[in-house]
Motif scaffolding. Structure first.
Motif, short mmCIF file in Angstrom:
data_model
loop_
_atom_site.label_atom_id
_atom_site.label_comp_id
_atom_site.label_asym_id
_atom_site.label_seq_id
_atom_site.Cartn_x
_atom_site.Cartn_y
_atom_site.Cartn_z
N ARG A 185 0.54 -1.45 -0.04
CA ARG A 185 -0.43 0.16 0.19
C ARG A 185 0.92 0.77 -0.17
O ARG A 185 0.92 2.72 -0.83
CB ARG A 185 -1.13 0.04 1.01
CG ARG A 185 -1.56 1.05 1.15
CD ARG A 185 -2.91 1.55 2.60
NE ARG A 185 -3.92 0.91 2.30
CZ ARG A 185 -5.08 1.16 1.49
NH1 ARG A 185 -4.35 1.65 0.78
NH2 ARG A 185 -5.99 -0.35 1.84
N THR B 63 -6.41 -1.25 -3.94
CA THR B 63 -6.65 -1.98 -2.45
C THR B 63 -6.70 -3.67 -3.11
O THR B 63 -7.00 -4.20 -3.81
CB THR B 63 -7.97 -1.95 -2.79
OG1 THR B 63 -9.03 -1.02 -1.64
CG2 THR B 63 -8.97 -2.66 -1.36
N ASP C 96 -10.13 -1.01 4.68
CA ASP C 96 -9.02 -1.05 3.70
C ASP C 96 -9.67 -0.06 2.91
O ASP C 96 -8.92 0.63 2.26
CB ASP C 96 -8.96 -2.82 2.90
CG ASP C 96 -7.40 -2.53 2.64
OD1 ASP C 96 -6.85 -1.78 2.05
OD2 ASP C 96 -7.96 -3.50 1.37
N ILE C 97 -11.24 -0.05 2.15
CA ILE C 97 -11.63 0.63 0.94
C ILE C 97 -11.74 1.99 1.41
O ILE C 97 -11.31 2.54 0.25
CB ILE C 97 -12.82 0.18 0.71
CG1 ILE C 97 -12.31 -1.65 -0.23
CG2 ILE C 97 -13.84 0.79 -0.30
CD1 ILE C 97 -13.70 -2.17 -0.35
N SER D 34 -8.64 3.65 1.00
CA SER D 34 -8.36 4.06 -0.77
C SER D 34 -9.10 4.85 -1.40
O SER D 34 -8.44 5.94 -2.04
CB SER D 34 -8.53 2.66 -1.26
OG SER D 34 -7.87 1.65 -1.09
#
Ligand code: ATP
Ligand code: MG
Lengths: 253, 254
Positions: free
Chosen positions: A91, B82, B143-144, B147
């Motif tokens: 990430r 993601t 997580d999303i 993003s």
């Protein structure tokens, strides 16, 4: 992008410092083994060891500090490995941040964590009768050597942290480092060692680093020894940094 | 036409395993594009190349006008990824994760951004808890949410609903639709055919290293004749289309 290097490193440092403060046990467990050796050697073997100094704790502490750092850096490899496994590393890599910030944050965290461990060990040694007449300048010089040594070993730890295949592989590299002080002047003077062992002991980095710290604590003239110690630290730092960065570049491209 | 993502002749091998053998597709601005494929088809590989995490052996990828190989930094400013597995920090709290990403994107008012997203993804109550205590669905939502910070024009979602319960799945779908309606371009990979059917403007099937079909749902359905049953006309589902095209022995493509 590099304009954000310090800001990004700061944010990521804040993150990994939280990891440390939420698992203070890692600082404690780092200090357990060195403290055990300190107790064992001072109270069990110490009486039988002739070091030529009046206090064996004073003689022993520098080597124990080296051991503390050598065992502490395995947590850096471990944390880095977990980041790589967990996907958070990817990430970060896919975000518009200064890319080397990710590593620098781990390295600086390692520095802070190890210095905390070193302070704990020094406090225990003080309780056990360690005394030094060293002034501020000498203490700062000791701190400088310990910091350089920690940085050098941390960059070494970054390599398995980035490349290891398993969690055990990521931390196992530290074991030989932890035992390097035994074949040095850390526990006993090198004079009494048999030829080849003595030759190794006298020319490996731990001996010169330990001797330099010991002389600084004892207010002895450090002579050229301190330059040898610094040269070792800087030399190891440059080599490990280069290899770690190469491993990093391979990982991210 | 304004194609936000353009992929041409993408190839990638791991040792002798040829994963991608010349992948081509385009994604229009503000649309949702679904990349379908069996396990090991190479969906994640495509996403990793387009998000600059992996170098292709051959071919080009252009995202938001920037070449992924030549201008990776520009691409990273345009995208958000993601990944297939939730990339969250377990030791931090949900809110701290969001604040961290907002700071890394150099946004002002990171705290407010975090609180808004917690609210939007129904995580407000859990915001102060460590992510290690979250359920799989909560983790995926966080997580999303991470993003979406900074509103990047392009979002890659690699199997965004794998492991989610139906309710959480619907919530993710709603978020994806909302994103696209605001002009964000979404490339998602999935193994769930109904997900592609529900969400995507265009669907491409990746099989044996190539895109074997690419079209709208209607176009894909026209590839198979409607099956004639005695009384009613049965439209093929996307599943029928997929399985026919990929072949019944698609369990192990290699
Ligand atoms: N680093 C790697 N080294 C070797 N082979 C790899 C590597 N990464 C992926 N592969 C192989 O490449 C192929 C495609 O993998 P990829 O992850 O892109 O598939 P996928 O379509 O995302 O599958 P899934 O639906 O299971 O996520 C697989 O056969 C996989 O084993
Ligand atoms: Mg995948």
């Amino acid at each position: 992008m590099t304009t954000h290097f310090f800001a990004d490193t700061g944010v990521l440092l804040g993150r990994s410092m939280r990891h440390i403060t939420r698992s203070v046990d890692t600082i404690i467990t780092t200090t357990i083994m060195p403290i055990m050796f300190l107790l064992l050697f001072v109270y069990v073997f110490g009486g039988a060891i002739q070091t030529g100094s009046d206090s064996y704790v004073n003689y022993l502490l520098p080597g124990i500090l080296i051991m503390t750092v050598a065992s502490g850096i395995s947590y850096t490899a471990y944390r880095l490995f977990l980041d790589m496994q967990g996907g958070i590393f990817e990430r970060f890599q896919s975000m518009p941040i200064a890319r080397s910030s990710v590593l620098w944050a781990h390295v600086l965290t390692s520095l802070v964590a190890n210095l905390c461990s070193v302070v704990v060990v020094v406090l225990v040694a003080l309780l056990m009768g360690f005394r030094s007449s060293a002034g501020l300048a000498s203490w700062l010089a000791v701190a400088g050597i310990v910091i350089l040594f920690t940085l050098a070993l941390t960059w070494l730890a970054v390599i398995p942290g980035l490349t290891a295949k398993t969690i055990d592989g990521a931390s196992a590299f530290a074991y030989p480092l932890v035992f390097l002080p035994f074949i040095s002047s850390a526990f006993v003077p090198t004079d009494g060692m048999p030829g080849p062992v003595r030759a190794f002991a006298e020319h490996q980095p731990v001996t010169s680093i330990v001797n330099a710290i010991r002389d600084l604590f004892a207010q002895q003239p450090v002579g050229t020894g301190i330059w040898v110690a610094l040269a070792w630290c800087v030399g190891i730092l440059i080599v490990t940094y280069a290899f770690a960065m190469a491993a990093y570049r391979r990982k991210i491209t | 036409m304004s194609q936000t993502i353009r992929v041409r002749g993408l190839e990638k091998s791991y040792k002798e395993l040829k994963v991608l053998r010349g992948v081509d597709f385009e994604v229009a601005r503000g649309s949702i594009f679904a990349l379908l494929g069996s396990n090991g088809a190479g969906k994640t590989t495509v996403v990793r190349i387009l998000s600059t995490l992996l170098k292709a052996d051959a071919g080009t990828g252009v995202v938001n006008g920037f070449d992924v190989a030549a201008q990776p930094a520009k691409v990273r400013e345009s995208i958000s990824l993601t990944g297939q597995f939730a990339a969250v920090d377990e030791i931090l709290t949900g809110r701290e994760n969001l604040v961290m990403v907002a700071r890394l994107r150099h946004l002002k008012d990171a705290g407010k951004i975090a609180d808004d997203l917690l609210e939007r993804f129904s995580l407000t109550d859990a915001g102060a808890r460590r992510v290690a205590t979250y359920s799989g669905g909560m983790r995926r939502r966080l997580d999303i949410a991470m993003s979406l910070i900074g509103n990047p024009p392009v979002i890659f979602l690699d199997e965004p609903t794998t492991g989610l319960d139906p309710q959480a799945r619907l919530e993710v779908w709603a978020s994806v639709r909302e994103l696209a309606s605001q002009g964000t371009t979404v490339l998602l990979t999935t193994q769930y055919l109904d997900e592609a059917e529900q969400l995507a403007d265009r669907i491409a099937i990746l099989h044996e290293g190539k895109i074997i079909v690419n079209g709208t749902l209607t176009e894909l359905k026209q590839l198979l004749p409607p099956a004639k049953v005695e009384y009613i006309e049965k439209q093929p589902t996307l599943e029928d289309v997929f399985l026919t095209l990929v072949g019944a022995d698609s369990k192990d493509p290699r």
